[in-house]
Each structure stands twice: as C-alpha cells, then as structure tokens.
Design a protein around this motif. Sequence first.
Motif, short mmCIF file in Angstrom:
data_model
loop_
_atom_site.label_atom_id
_atom_site.label_comp_id
_atom_site.label_asym_id
_atom_site.label_seq_id
_atom_site.Cartn_x
_atom_site.Cartn_y
_atom_site.Cartn_z
N ALA A 127 51.89 34.13 39.67
CA ALA A 127 51.73 35.09 40.59
C ALA A 127 50.66 34.50 41.77
N HIS A 128 50.02 33.57 41.52
CA HIS A 128 49.29 32.68 42.44
C HIS A 128 50.33 31.83 42.83
N GLU A 129 51.24 31.14 42.27
CA GLU A 129 52.15 30.28 42.76
C GLU A 129 52.99 31.05 43.73
N HIS A 130 53.42 32.08 43.34
CA HIS A 130 54.28 32.84 44.30
C HIS A 130 53.39 33.34 45.78
N PHE A 131 52.27 33.71 45.41
CA PHE A 131 51.51 34.15 46.38
C PHE A 131 51.04 32.98 47.48
N HIS A 132 50.71 31.89 47.03
CA HIS A 132 50.30 30.85 48.04
C HIS A 132 51.48 29.65 48.15
N GLY A 133 52.61 29.86 47.43
CA GLY A 133 53.35 28.65 47.30
C GLY A 133 54.00 28.74 48.68
N LYS A 134 54.31 29.73 49.37
CA LYS A 134 54.88 29.47 50.90
C LYS A 134 53.99 28.80 51.71
N ASP A 135 52.38 29.30 51.65
CA ASP A 135 51.62 28.48 52.40
C ASP A 135 51.54 27.10 51.73
N PHE A 136 51.49 26.78 51.12
CA PHE A 136 51.42 25.41 50.53
C PHE A 136 52.43 24.38 51.06
N THR A 173 46.54 32.37 28.20
CA THR A 173 47.32 33.73 27.44
C THR A 173 48.56 34.15 28.33
N GLU A 174 49.09 35.12 27.73
CA GLU A 174 50.29 35.34 28.40
C GLU A 174 50.03 36.02 29.62
N LEU A 175 48.92 36.68 29.75
CA LEU A 175 48.21 37.32 30.83
C LEU A 175 47.92 36.09 31.87
N GLY A 176 47.56 35.16 31.33
CA GLY A 176 46.98 33.79 32.13
C GLY A 176 48.26 33.27 32.88
N TRP A 177 49.19 33.22 32.11
CA TRP A 177 50.43 32.61 32.73
C TRP A 177 50.92 33.65 33.65
N CYS A 178 51.04 35.04 33.45
CA CYS A 178 51.45 35.81 34.47
C CYS A 178 50.51 35.67 35.85
N ALA A 179 49.36 35.44 35.64
CA ALA A 179 48.46 35.32 37.07
C ALA A 179 48.70 33.88 37.61
N PHE A 180 48.86 32.79 36.70
CA PHE A 180 49.37 31.56 37.18
C PHE A 180 50.79 31.67 37.99
N PRO A 196 47.46 40.15 43.17
CA PRO A 196 47.88 40.97 42.35
C PRO A 196 48.78 40.37 41.25
N VAL A 197 48.28 40.61 39.82
CA VAL A 197 49.12 40.14 38.65
C VAL A 197 50.15 40.78 38.05
N ASN A 198 49.61 42.17 37.88
CA ASN A 198 50.78 43.13 37.66
C ASN A 198 49.94 44.56 38.17
N ASP A 199 50.53 45.68 38.01
CA ASP A 199 50.07 46.92 38.47
C ASP A 199 48.65 47.23 38.21
N GLN A 200 48.27 46.77 37.18
CA GLN A 200 46.70 47.09 36.77
C GLN A 200 45.67 45.74 36.98
N THR A 201 46.20 44.81 37.20
CA THR A 201 45.27 43.65 37.21
C THR A 201 45.51 42.85 38.32
N SER A 202 44.47 42.53 38.79
CA SER A 202 44.36 41.13 40.01
C SER A 202 43.36 40.16 39.75
N VAL A 203 43.52 39.15 40.25
CA VAL A 203 42.46 38.00 40.25
C VAL A 203 42.17 37.45 41.57
N SER A 204 40.84 36.91 41.45
CA SER A 204 40.49 36.25 42.79
C SER A 204 41.22 35.13 43.19
#
Length: 158
Positions: free
Chosen positions: A110-119, A101-108, A31-39
């Motif tokens: 979100a990914h760091e947060h999502f996988h940071g613990k695993d890494f 873009t700004e949305l791209g940085w939000c996804a960036f 999840p990137v925000n309430d409306q958007t997610s990325v694989s």
Amino acid sequence: MDTKEDLIRHAIYGLLRIAHLYARIEAMPIPVNDQTSVSTREAHTLQAIGEEVGNSVTQVAHHFGITKSAASQLVAKLEKRGFLHKRPAAHSNKEFELFLTELGWCAFRAHEHFHGKDFTELVNSLSTFPISQIATLSVLMETLGGVMEKRLSRHSKS
C-alpha cells in the motif's frame, strides 16, 4: 541575495520548510485495507524491515536516525497491531530479527502504491540535473545530517 552567508541562510530556511512539510506527510494515514491504515512513518518502518530481511531494532534506529528506544517503541506498536513479528537473532541473545506478517506486506505494498508515483516524480525531476549537482546535494545532505546528529548527541548528554 548578496553574499554567500545570505545563500546559506536561504538554503537553511528552505530545508526547514521541507522538514516541516515532510513531518506533515509522515503523519498522513495510508489505507492498508478497509479497516486498517498506517501512518507514513509506520509504513517507512515496515518498508525498511521488508527490504532488509532480518532487520533488527538497532538497524531500524540507525536507518532512520532515531534512538534505539524510539525504534523499539515503534516496532512494539507495529508488532502489537499485527504488522510484524520478532524472533531471537541467531547471532545475539540480545537482538531480535524483525519480519513482516501478511498484514505487514499489505501495508508495504500500500505504501509503495501510495508514494510510488511521488518517488518516481522526484527521481525524474532530479534526473534533469547534472551528476555534479546531484553529487553536491548528496555531500550537502551528509554535512547537514552530521551537524544534526552532533546536536542531538549533545542534547541527549545533558
């Protein structure tokens, strides 16, 4: 396991298992925000672009070991969804530089947060091994990657 060949076979099966698990992880939505997610695959692409300012499609393809066509399709999809933009490269009239873009940085992030613990967990786990074993793993991974690249190269020529 009795022989060197048995150990190699066991290692290859282990690698295949990891590859299948990784493929499942790559398909998981972040999840990137309430409306958007990325694989995860899309997030990894955005991460590669965000970490290397002005990356090109060719560099993205090389980074992930995929064809330039596959990288171009992925980049086009991410651009259409508003995660990145392209602009002509100063050094080439055929290449484009990629920027988040700004949305791209939000996804960036979100990914760091999502996988940071695993890494971090993976780094901590591997840090318990002697450097010689980590170096051996690195060489083995390079060797396996080379075999896979040759196979893909032969396949694409047929």
